[in-house]
Design an enzyme around this catalytic site. Structure first.
Site, PDB file in Angstrom:
ATOM      1  N   ASN A   7      39.219 129.617   4.154  1.00  0.00           N
ATOM      2  CA  ASN A   7      39.775 130.289   2.853  1.00  0.00           C
ATOM      3  C   ASN A   7      38.660 130.186   1.612  1.00  0.00           C
ATOM      4  O   ASN A   7      37.408 129.925   1.729  1.00  0.00           O
ATOM      5  CB  ASN A   7      40.684 128.738   2.614  1.00  0.00           C
ATOM      6  N   ASP A   9      39.183 130.260  -1.243  1.00  0.00           N
ATOM      7  CA  ASP A   9      39.291 130.237  -2.547  1.00  0.00           C
ATOM      8  C   ASP A   9      37.976 129.584  -3.857  1.00  0.00           C
ATOM      9  O   ASP A   9      38.196 130.010  -5.106  1.00  0.00           O
ATOM     10  CB  ASP A   9      40.352 129.251  -3.066  1.00  0.00           C
ATOM     11  N   HIS A  10      37.306 128.536  -3.214  1.00  0.00           N
ATOM     12  CA  HIS A  10      36.455 128.067  -4.012  1.00  0.00           C
ATOM     13  C   HIS A  10      35.078 128.619  -4.099  1.00  0.00           C
ATOM     14  O   HIS A  10      34.122 128.877  -5.066  1.00  0.00           O
ATOM     15  CB  HIS A  10      35.618 126.622  -3.073  1.00  0.00           C
ATOM     16  N   ARG A  18      32.287 130.936 -14.116  1.00  0.00           N
ATOM     17  CA  ARG A  18      31.475 131.172 -15.445  1.00  0.00           C
ATOM     18  C   ARG A  18      31.230 132.836 -15.713  1.00  0.00           C
ATOM     19  O   ARG A  18      31.128 133.068 -16.939  1.00  0.00           O
ATOM     20  CB  ARG A  18      29.891 131.599 -14.472  1.00  0.00           C
ATOM     21  N   HIS A  47      44.672 132.207  -1.763  1.00  0.00           N
ATOM     22  CA  HIS A  47      45.138 131.657  -2.688  1.00  0.00           C
ATOM     23  C   HIS A  47      45.897 132.356  -3.798  1.00  0.00           C
ATOM     24  O   HIS A  47      44.777 132.029  -4.733  1.00  0.00           O
ATOM     25  CB  HIS A  47      45.311 130.097  -2.569  1.00  0.00           C
ATOM     26  N   ARG A  49      47.389 131.654  -6.926  1.00  0.00           N
ATOM     27  CA  ARG A  49      47.817 130.834  -7.606  1.00  0.00           C
ATOM     28  C   ARG A  49      48.896 131.290  -8.772  1.00  0.00           C
ATOM     29  O   ARG A  49      48.062 132.915  -9.173  1.00  0.00           O
ATOM     30  CB  ARG A  49      47.213 129.428  -8.397  1.00  0.00           C
ATOM     31  N   ARG A  53      43.842 130.939 -10.975  1.00  0.00           N
ATOM     32  CA  ARG A  53      42.736 129.865 -11.863  1.00  0.00           C
ATOM     33  C   ARG A  53      41.208 130.084 -10.861  1.00  0.00           C
ATOM     34  O   ARG A  53      40.340 129.570 -11.384  1.00  0.00           O
ATOM     35  CB  ARG A  53      42.932 128.348 -11.267  1.00  0.00           C
ATOM     36  N   HIS A  54      41.448 130.700  -9.843  1.00  0.00           N
ATOM     37  CA  HIS A  54      40.200 131.047  -8.755  1.00  0.00           C
ATOM     38  C   HIS A  54      40.790 132.455  -8.637  1.00  0.00           C
ATOM     39  O   HIS A  54      39.972 133.835  -9.136  1.00  0.00           O
ATOM     40  CB  HIS A  54      39.968 130.211  -7.383  1.00  0.00           C
ATOM     41  N   GLU A  74      48.076 132.618   0.908  1.00  0.00           N
ATOM     42  CA  GLU A  74      48.380 131.788   0.182  1.00  0.00           C
ATOM     43  C   GLU A  74      49.254 132.154  -0.893  1.00  0.00           C
ATOM     44  O   GLU A  74      48.641 132.386  -1.650  1.00  0.00           O
ATOM     45  CB  GLU A  74      47.834 130.658   0.051  1.00  0.00           C
ATOM     46  N   THR A 104      44.070 120.628  -6.481  1.00  0.00           N
ATOM     47  CA  THR A 104      44.039 121.818  -4.722  1.00  0.00           C
ATOM     48  C   THR A 104      45.675 121.400  -4.566  1.00  0.00           C
ATOM     49  O   THR A 104      46.077 119.901  -4.992  1.00  0.00           O
ATOM     50  CB  THR A 104      43.341 121.455  -3.824  1.00  0.00           C
ATOM     51  N   THR A 105      45.940 122.008  -3.202  1.00  0.00           N
ATOM     52  CA  THR A 105      47.151 121.351  -2.919  1.00  0.00           C
ATOM     53  C   THR A 105      47.540 120.093  -2.215  1.00  0.00           C
ATOM     54  O   THR A 105      46.737 120.086  -1.073  1.00  0.00           O
ATOM     55  CB  THR A 105      48.092 122.853  -1.677  1.00  0.00           C
ATOM     56  N   GLU A 155      52.241 125.579   9.112  1.00  0.00           N
ATOM     57  CA  GLU A 155      50.598 124.744   8.969  1.00  0.00           C
ATOM     58  C   GLU A 155      50.724 122.971   8.768  1.00  0.00           C
ATOM     59  O   GLU A 155      51.059 122.614   7.424  1.00  0.00           O
ATOM     60  CB  GLU A 155      50.206 125.614   7.756  1.00  0.00           C
ATOM     61  N   HIS A 196      43.759 121.556   5.448  1.00  0.00           N
ATOM     62  CA  HIS A 196      43.618 121.007   3.954  1.00  0.00           C
ATOM     63  C   HIS A 196      42.296 119.853   4.193  1.00  0.00           C
ATOM     64  O   HIS A 196      42.910 119.011   5.542  1.00  0.00           O
ATOM     65  CB  HIS A 196      45.030 120.220   3.768  1.00  0.00           C
ATOM     66  N   GLY A 197      41.346 119.280   3.941  1.00  0.00           N
ATOM     67  CA  GLY A 197      40.281 118.406   3.819  1.00  0.00           C
ATOM     68  C   GLY A 197      39.895 118.746   5.351  1.00  0.00           C
ATOM     69  O   GLY A 197      38.598 116.873   5.268  1.00  0.00           O
ATOM     70  N   GLY A 218      38.527 125.552   4.066  1.00  0.00           N
ATOM     71  CA  GLY A 218      37.136 126.416   3.118  1.00  0.00           C
ATOM     72  C   GLY A 218      36.335 125.734   1.945  1.00  0.00           C
ATOM     73  O   GLY A 218      35.209 126.268   2.283  1.00  0.00           O
ATOM     74  N   HIS A 219      37.050 124.926   1.592  1.00  0.00           N
ATOM     75  CA  HIS A 219      35.908 123.823   1.100  1.00  0.00           C
ATOM     76  C   HIS A 219      34.479 122.857   2.217  1.00  0.00           C
ATOM     77  O   HIS A 219      33.864 123.332   0.940  1.00  0.00           O
ATOM     78  CB  HIS A 219      36.844 122.149   0.329  1.00  0.00           C
TER      79      HIS A 219
END
Length: 246
Positions: A7, A9-10, A18, A47, A49, A53-54, A74, A104-105, A155, A196-197, A218-219
């Site tokens: 993922n 997104d980050h 920035r 994702h 959204r 936002r990203h 997503e 996040t979700t 998922e 997730h996580g 992702g993160h």
């Protein structure tokens, strides 16, 4: 073989911090996606959204053109994003809940409440040869509803497992929920992804969950990349995943 969907997104989050609203900036999530592919990732997740936002519209359009693996979009089950998905034609969409105030979700879809609209969306995607995954908690009734919707995948939301990881008793409870959910989904003919996580530490414990097809992470990978580089971060995650035997 257990597949890895990265993922990105980050990466876009860092850019938007920035360059928000400027239509350009670094780091480029599409370049990041290409690095992930070269390092062995089996797919790219992004994702789009509603609040943008990203990930931006231009990102998903460029991803569709340039990545060589599988694009997992997503998305919320809302008309604007559904329309974009049908034009974009990713290999798969993962329908997730969305709240403007969340970082996040935060949880899984309430498939039971939204079963009719989710079925309608699934049918539109099927007509466009796009597979559908539903992001859900490992809950028996939600899994049953996902099967009625006709999605090809679920998922399983691993957030509760990840949050409770430091508490062995709570972790075991959440792990057993995931194990039961995966078995149930598999029995209904659903393919099982998870996300997730998830990170380099908790992933080996998650491997007790059977029938997993793909992990979307992702993160943790992007965080590791800050210190070790993105190629290394992806390769290290793939090395951890080699120990999964289903």
């Amino acid at each position: 073989m257990l597949k890895l969907g990265v993922n990105i997104d980050h990466v876009a989050t860092l850019r938007e911090a920035r360059y928000r609203g400027r239509g350009f900036g670094e780091p480029n999530p599409v370049e990041a996606a290409r690095i992930c592919e070269a390092a062995g990732a089996h797919g790219i997740t992004a994702h789009l959204r509603e609040d943008r936002r990203h990930i931006q519209d231009r990102d998903v359009l460029e991803l569709r053109e340039k990545i060589e693996t599988r694009l997992n979009l997503e998305m919320a089950n809302v008309p604007e994003i559904i329309s974009i998905a049908l034009k974009l034609r990713p290999e798969i969409v993962c329908i997730v809940p969305e709240r403007r105030l969340e970082v996040t979700t935060e949880g899984g879809l309430d498939v039971i409440t939204a079963e009719k609209s989710l079925t309608e969306t699934r049918m539109k995607m099927s007509d466009a040869n796009i597979e559908v995954s539903l992001f859900i908690a490992p809950d028996e009734k939600q899994i049953q509803a996902a099967a009625r919707v006709g999605s090809q995948f679920v998922e399983l939301h691993t957030g509760q497992f990840a949050e409770s990881f430091s508490d062995e008793r709570k972790r075991e409870v959440e792990l057993q929920r995931l194990i039961s959910g995966a078995k149930q989904a598999h029995a209904f003919g659903l393919k099982v992804n998870a996300g997730h996580g998830l990170n380099y530490e908790n992933l080996p414990v998650l491997f007790r969950v059977p029938h997993l097809v793909e992990l979307n992470i992702g993160h943790s990978i992007v965080s590791r990349a800050v210190l070790a580089g993105l190629e290394t971060a992806v390769k290290e995650m793939l090395q951890v995943m080699e120990n999964y035997h289903g």
